[in-house]
Motif scaffolding. Structure first.
Motif, PDB file in Angstrom:
ATOM      1  N   VAL A  53       0.854  -1.183   0.000  1.00  0.00           N
ATOM      2  CA  VAL A  53       0.000   0.000   0.000  1.00  0.00           C
ATOM      3  C   VAL A  53       0.888   1.230   0.000  1.00  0.00           C
ATOM      4  CG1 VAL A  53      -1.673   1.323   1.348  1.00  0.00           C
ATOM      5  CG2 VAL A  53      -1.872  -1.161   1.239  1.00  0.00           C
ATOM      6  N   PHE A  54       0.560   2.195  -0.851  1.00  0.00           N
ATOM      7  CA  PHE A  54       1.207   3.503  -0.828  1.00  0.00           C
ATOM      8  C   PHE A  54       0.140   4.536  -0.541  1.00  0.00           C
ATOM      9  CE2 PHE A  54       2.286   7.547  -2.743  1.00  0.00           C
ATOM     10  CZ  PHE A  54       3.525   7.789  -2.174  1.00  0.00           C
ATOM     11  N   ILE A  55       0.355   5.341   0.501  1.00  0.00           N
ATOM     12  CA  ILE A  55      -0.576   6.403   0.863  1.00  0.00           C
ATOM     13  C   ILE A  55       0.186   7.713   0.777  1.00  0.00           C
ATOM     14  CG2 ILE A  55      -2.112   7.324   2.630  1.00  0.00           C
ATOM     15  CD1 ILE A  55      -2.000   4.446   3.876  1.00  0.00           C
ATOM     16  N   GLY A  56      -0.292   8.625  -0.031  1.00  0.00           N
ATOM     17  CA  GLY A  56       0.372   9.916  -0.156  1.00  0.00           C
ATOM     18  C   GLY A  56       0.018  10.575  -1.466  1.00  0.00           C
ATOM     19  N   PRO A  57       0.642  11.701  -1.722  1.00  0.00           N
ATOM     20  CA  PRO A  57       0.310  12.438  -2.943  1.00  0.00           C
ATOM     21  C   PRO A  57       0.742  11.674  -4.196  1.00  0.00           C
ATOM     22  CG  PRO A  57       2.006  13.585  -1.662  1.00  0.00           C
ATOM     23  CD  PRO A  57       1.614  12.379  -0.891  1.00  0.00           C
ATOM     24  N   ALA A  58      -0.173  11.614  -5.136  1.00  0.00           N
ATOM     25  CA  ALA A  58       0.115  10.992  -6.434  1.00  0.00           C
ATOM     26  C   ALA A  58       0.367  12.102  -7.445  1.00  0.00           C
ATOM     27  CB  ALA A  58      -1.060  10.127  -6.879  1.00  0.00           C
ATOM     28  N   LEU A  81      -0.543  -3.743  -5.753  1.00  0.00           N
ATOM     29  CA  LEU A  81      -0.277  -2.456  -5.112  1.00  0.00           C
ATOM     30  C   LEU A  81      -1.556  -1.635  -5.072  1.00  0.00           C
ATOM     31  CD1 LEU A  81       1.673  -0.249  -3.982  1.00  0.00           C
ATOM     32  CD2 LEU A  81       1.984   0.477  -6.363  1.00  0.00           C
ATOM     33  N   VAL A  82      -1.852  -1.096  -3.894  1.00  0.00           N
ATOM     34  CA  VAL A  82      -2.972  -0.175  -3.725  1.00  0.00           C
ATOM     35  C   VAL A  82      -2.372   1.198  -3.441  1.00  0.00           C
ATOM     36  CG1 VAL A  82      -5.018   0.385  -2.367  1.00  0.00           C
ATOM     37  CG2 VAL A  82      -4.438  -2.016  -2.799  1.00  0.00           C
ATOM     38  N   VAL A  83      -2.697   2.168  -4.296  1.00  0.00           N
ATOM     39  CA  VAL A  83      -2.211   3.541  -4.139  1.00  0.00           C
ATOM     40  C   VAL A  83      -3.396   4.418  -3.763  1.00  0.00           C
ATOM     41  CG1 VAL A  83      -1.162   5.528  -5.307  1.00  0.00           C
ATOM     42  CG2 VAL A  83      -0.362   3.214  -5.813  1.00  0.00           C
ATOM     43  N   GLU A  92      -5.917   3.747  -6.838  1.00  0.00           N
ATOM     44  CA  GLU A  92      -5.457   2.908  -7.951  1.00  0.00           C
ATOM     45  C   GLU A  92      -5.085   1.538  -7.395  1.00  0.00           C
ATOM     46  OE1 GLU A  92      -5.372   3.608 -11.157  1.00  0.00           O
ATOM     47  OE2 GLU A  92      -5.578   5.794 -11.162  1.00  0.00           O
ATOM     48  N   ILE A  93      -5.498   0.490  -8.086  1.00  0.00           N
ATOM     49  CA  ILE A  93      -5.093  -0.873  -7.759  1.00  0.00           C
ATOM     50  C   ILE A  93      -4.347  -1.408  -8.964  1.00  0.00           C
ATOM     51  CG2 ILE A  93      -5.845  -3.208  -7.162  1.00  0.00           C
ATOM     52  CD1 ILE A  93      -8.391  -1.935  -5.959  1.00  0.00           C
ATOM     53  N   VAL A  94      -3.093  -1.814  -8.741  1.00  0.00           N
ATOM     54  CA  VAL A  94      -2.259  -2.331  -9.830  1.00  0.00           C
ATOM     55  C   VAL A  94      -1.896  -3.770  -9.511  1.00  0.00           C
ATOM     56  CG1 VAL A  94      -0.145  -2.017 -11.165  1.00  0.00           C
ATOM     57  CG2 VAL A  94      -1.299  -0.023 -10.195  1.00  0.00           C
ATOM     58  N   THR A  95      -2.107  -4.651 -10.485  1.00  0.00           N
ATOM     59  CA  THR A  95      -1.745  -6.057 -10.322  1.00  0.00           C
ATOM     60  C   THR A  95      -0.698  -6.417 -11.374  1.00  0.00           C
ATOM     61  OG1 THR A  95      -3.546  -6.742 -11.785  1.00  0.00           O
ATOM     62  CG2 THR A  95      -4.008  -6.735  -9.428  1.00  0.00           C
ATOM     63  N   GLY A  96       0.258  -7.237 -10.974  1.00  0.00           N
ATOM     64  CA  GLY A  96       1.246  -7.740 -11.915  1.00  0.00           C
ATOM     65  C   GLY A  96       0.627  -8.819 -12.794  1.00  0.00           C
ATOM     66  N   GLY A  97       1.387  -9.292 -13.764  1.00  0.00           N
ATOM     67  CA  GLY A  97       0.878 -10.282 -14.722  1.00  0.00           C
ATOM     68  C   GLY A  97       0.367 -11.552 -14.071  1.00  0.00           C
ATOM     69  N   ILE A  98       1.112 -12.080 -13.118  1.00  0.00           N
ATOM     70  CA  ILE A  98       0.678 -13.308 -12.438  1.00  0.00           C
ATOM     71  C   ILE A  98      -0.496 -13.014 -11.523  1.00  0.00           C
ATOM     72  CG2 ILE A  98       1.381 -15.059 -10.750  1.00  0.00           C
ATOM     73  CD1 ILE A  98       4.200 -14.916 -12.034  1.00  0.00           C
TER      74      ILE A  98
END
Length: 154
Positions: A53-58, A81-83, A92-98
């Motif tokens: 998780v990343f919390i902060g300014p994007a 990753l949840v930003v 934003e939710i980012v998932t890798g290929g797997i």
């Protein structure tokens, strides 16, 4: 720093310590960070995928920023990753290929809706906890039991 402290983002590297699951400069208390880190450990055990998780300014292009952060993780292909930028109301939710094999767009949208419903009432930790748990449960695959080839089918 104790185990519950928020990891401050370094000037050039927002993921200053890639081994901590919560990164950023957000408004979480040490207790809330511990709560989110516990659900991240649960998610890793259940789904078999690393969560962060990343919390902060994007940046203005939050998706591109989230993709760059995701690429900086130790195992981006398997990672989720949840930003969250609370001030700009960005998630934003980012998932890798797997990871994407288990967590497609519908699962991520549902988890995002769950998180946003808590964020609206200013419960950042509750939203992250519920959303990450939902992602972990969606990515869970029950073990398959195989019969030996010598057994006849029923």
């Amino acid at each position: 720093m104790s185990a519950g402290d928020l990891v401050p983002a370094a000037a050039g590297d927002p993921l200053a310590d890639p081994f901590r699951p919560v990164h950023g400069t957000g408004p979480l208390t040490p207790f809330e960070i511990g709560r989110v880190e516990r659900v991240i450990r649960y998610a890793r055990e259940v789904a078999g995928l690393p969560f962060a998780v990343f919390i902060g300014p994007a940046e203005p292009d939050s998706r591109a920023y989230a993709l760059r952060l995701h690429g900086a993780l130790p195992d981006p292909d398997r990672s989720v990753l949840v930003v969250v930028d609370p001030a700009a109301r960005v998630l934003e939710i980012v998932t890798g290929g797997i990871a994407a094999r288990s967590l497609g767009d519908p699962e991520c949208r549902l988890a995002a809706a769950t998180m946003q419903s808590s964020f609206v009432v200013h419960d950042l930790a509750g939203g992250l906890t519920a959303g990450i748990q939902q992602l972990a449960n969606a990515a869970y695959h029950a073990p398959t039991l195989h019969l030996s080839d010598t057994h006849e089918p029923y």
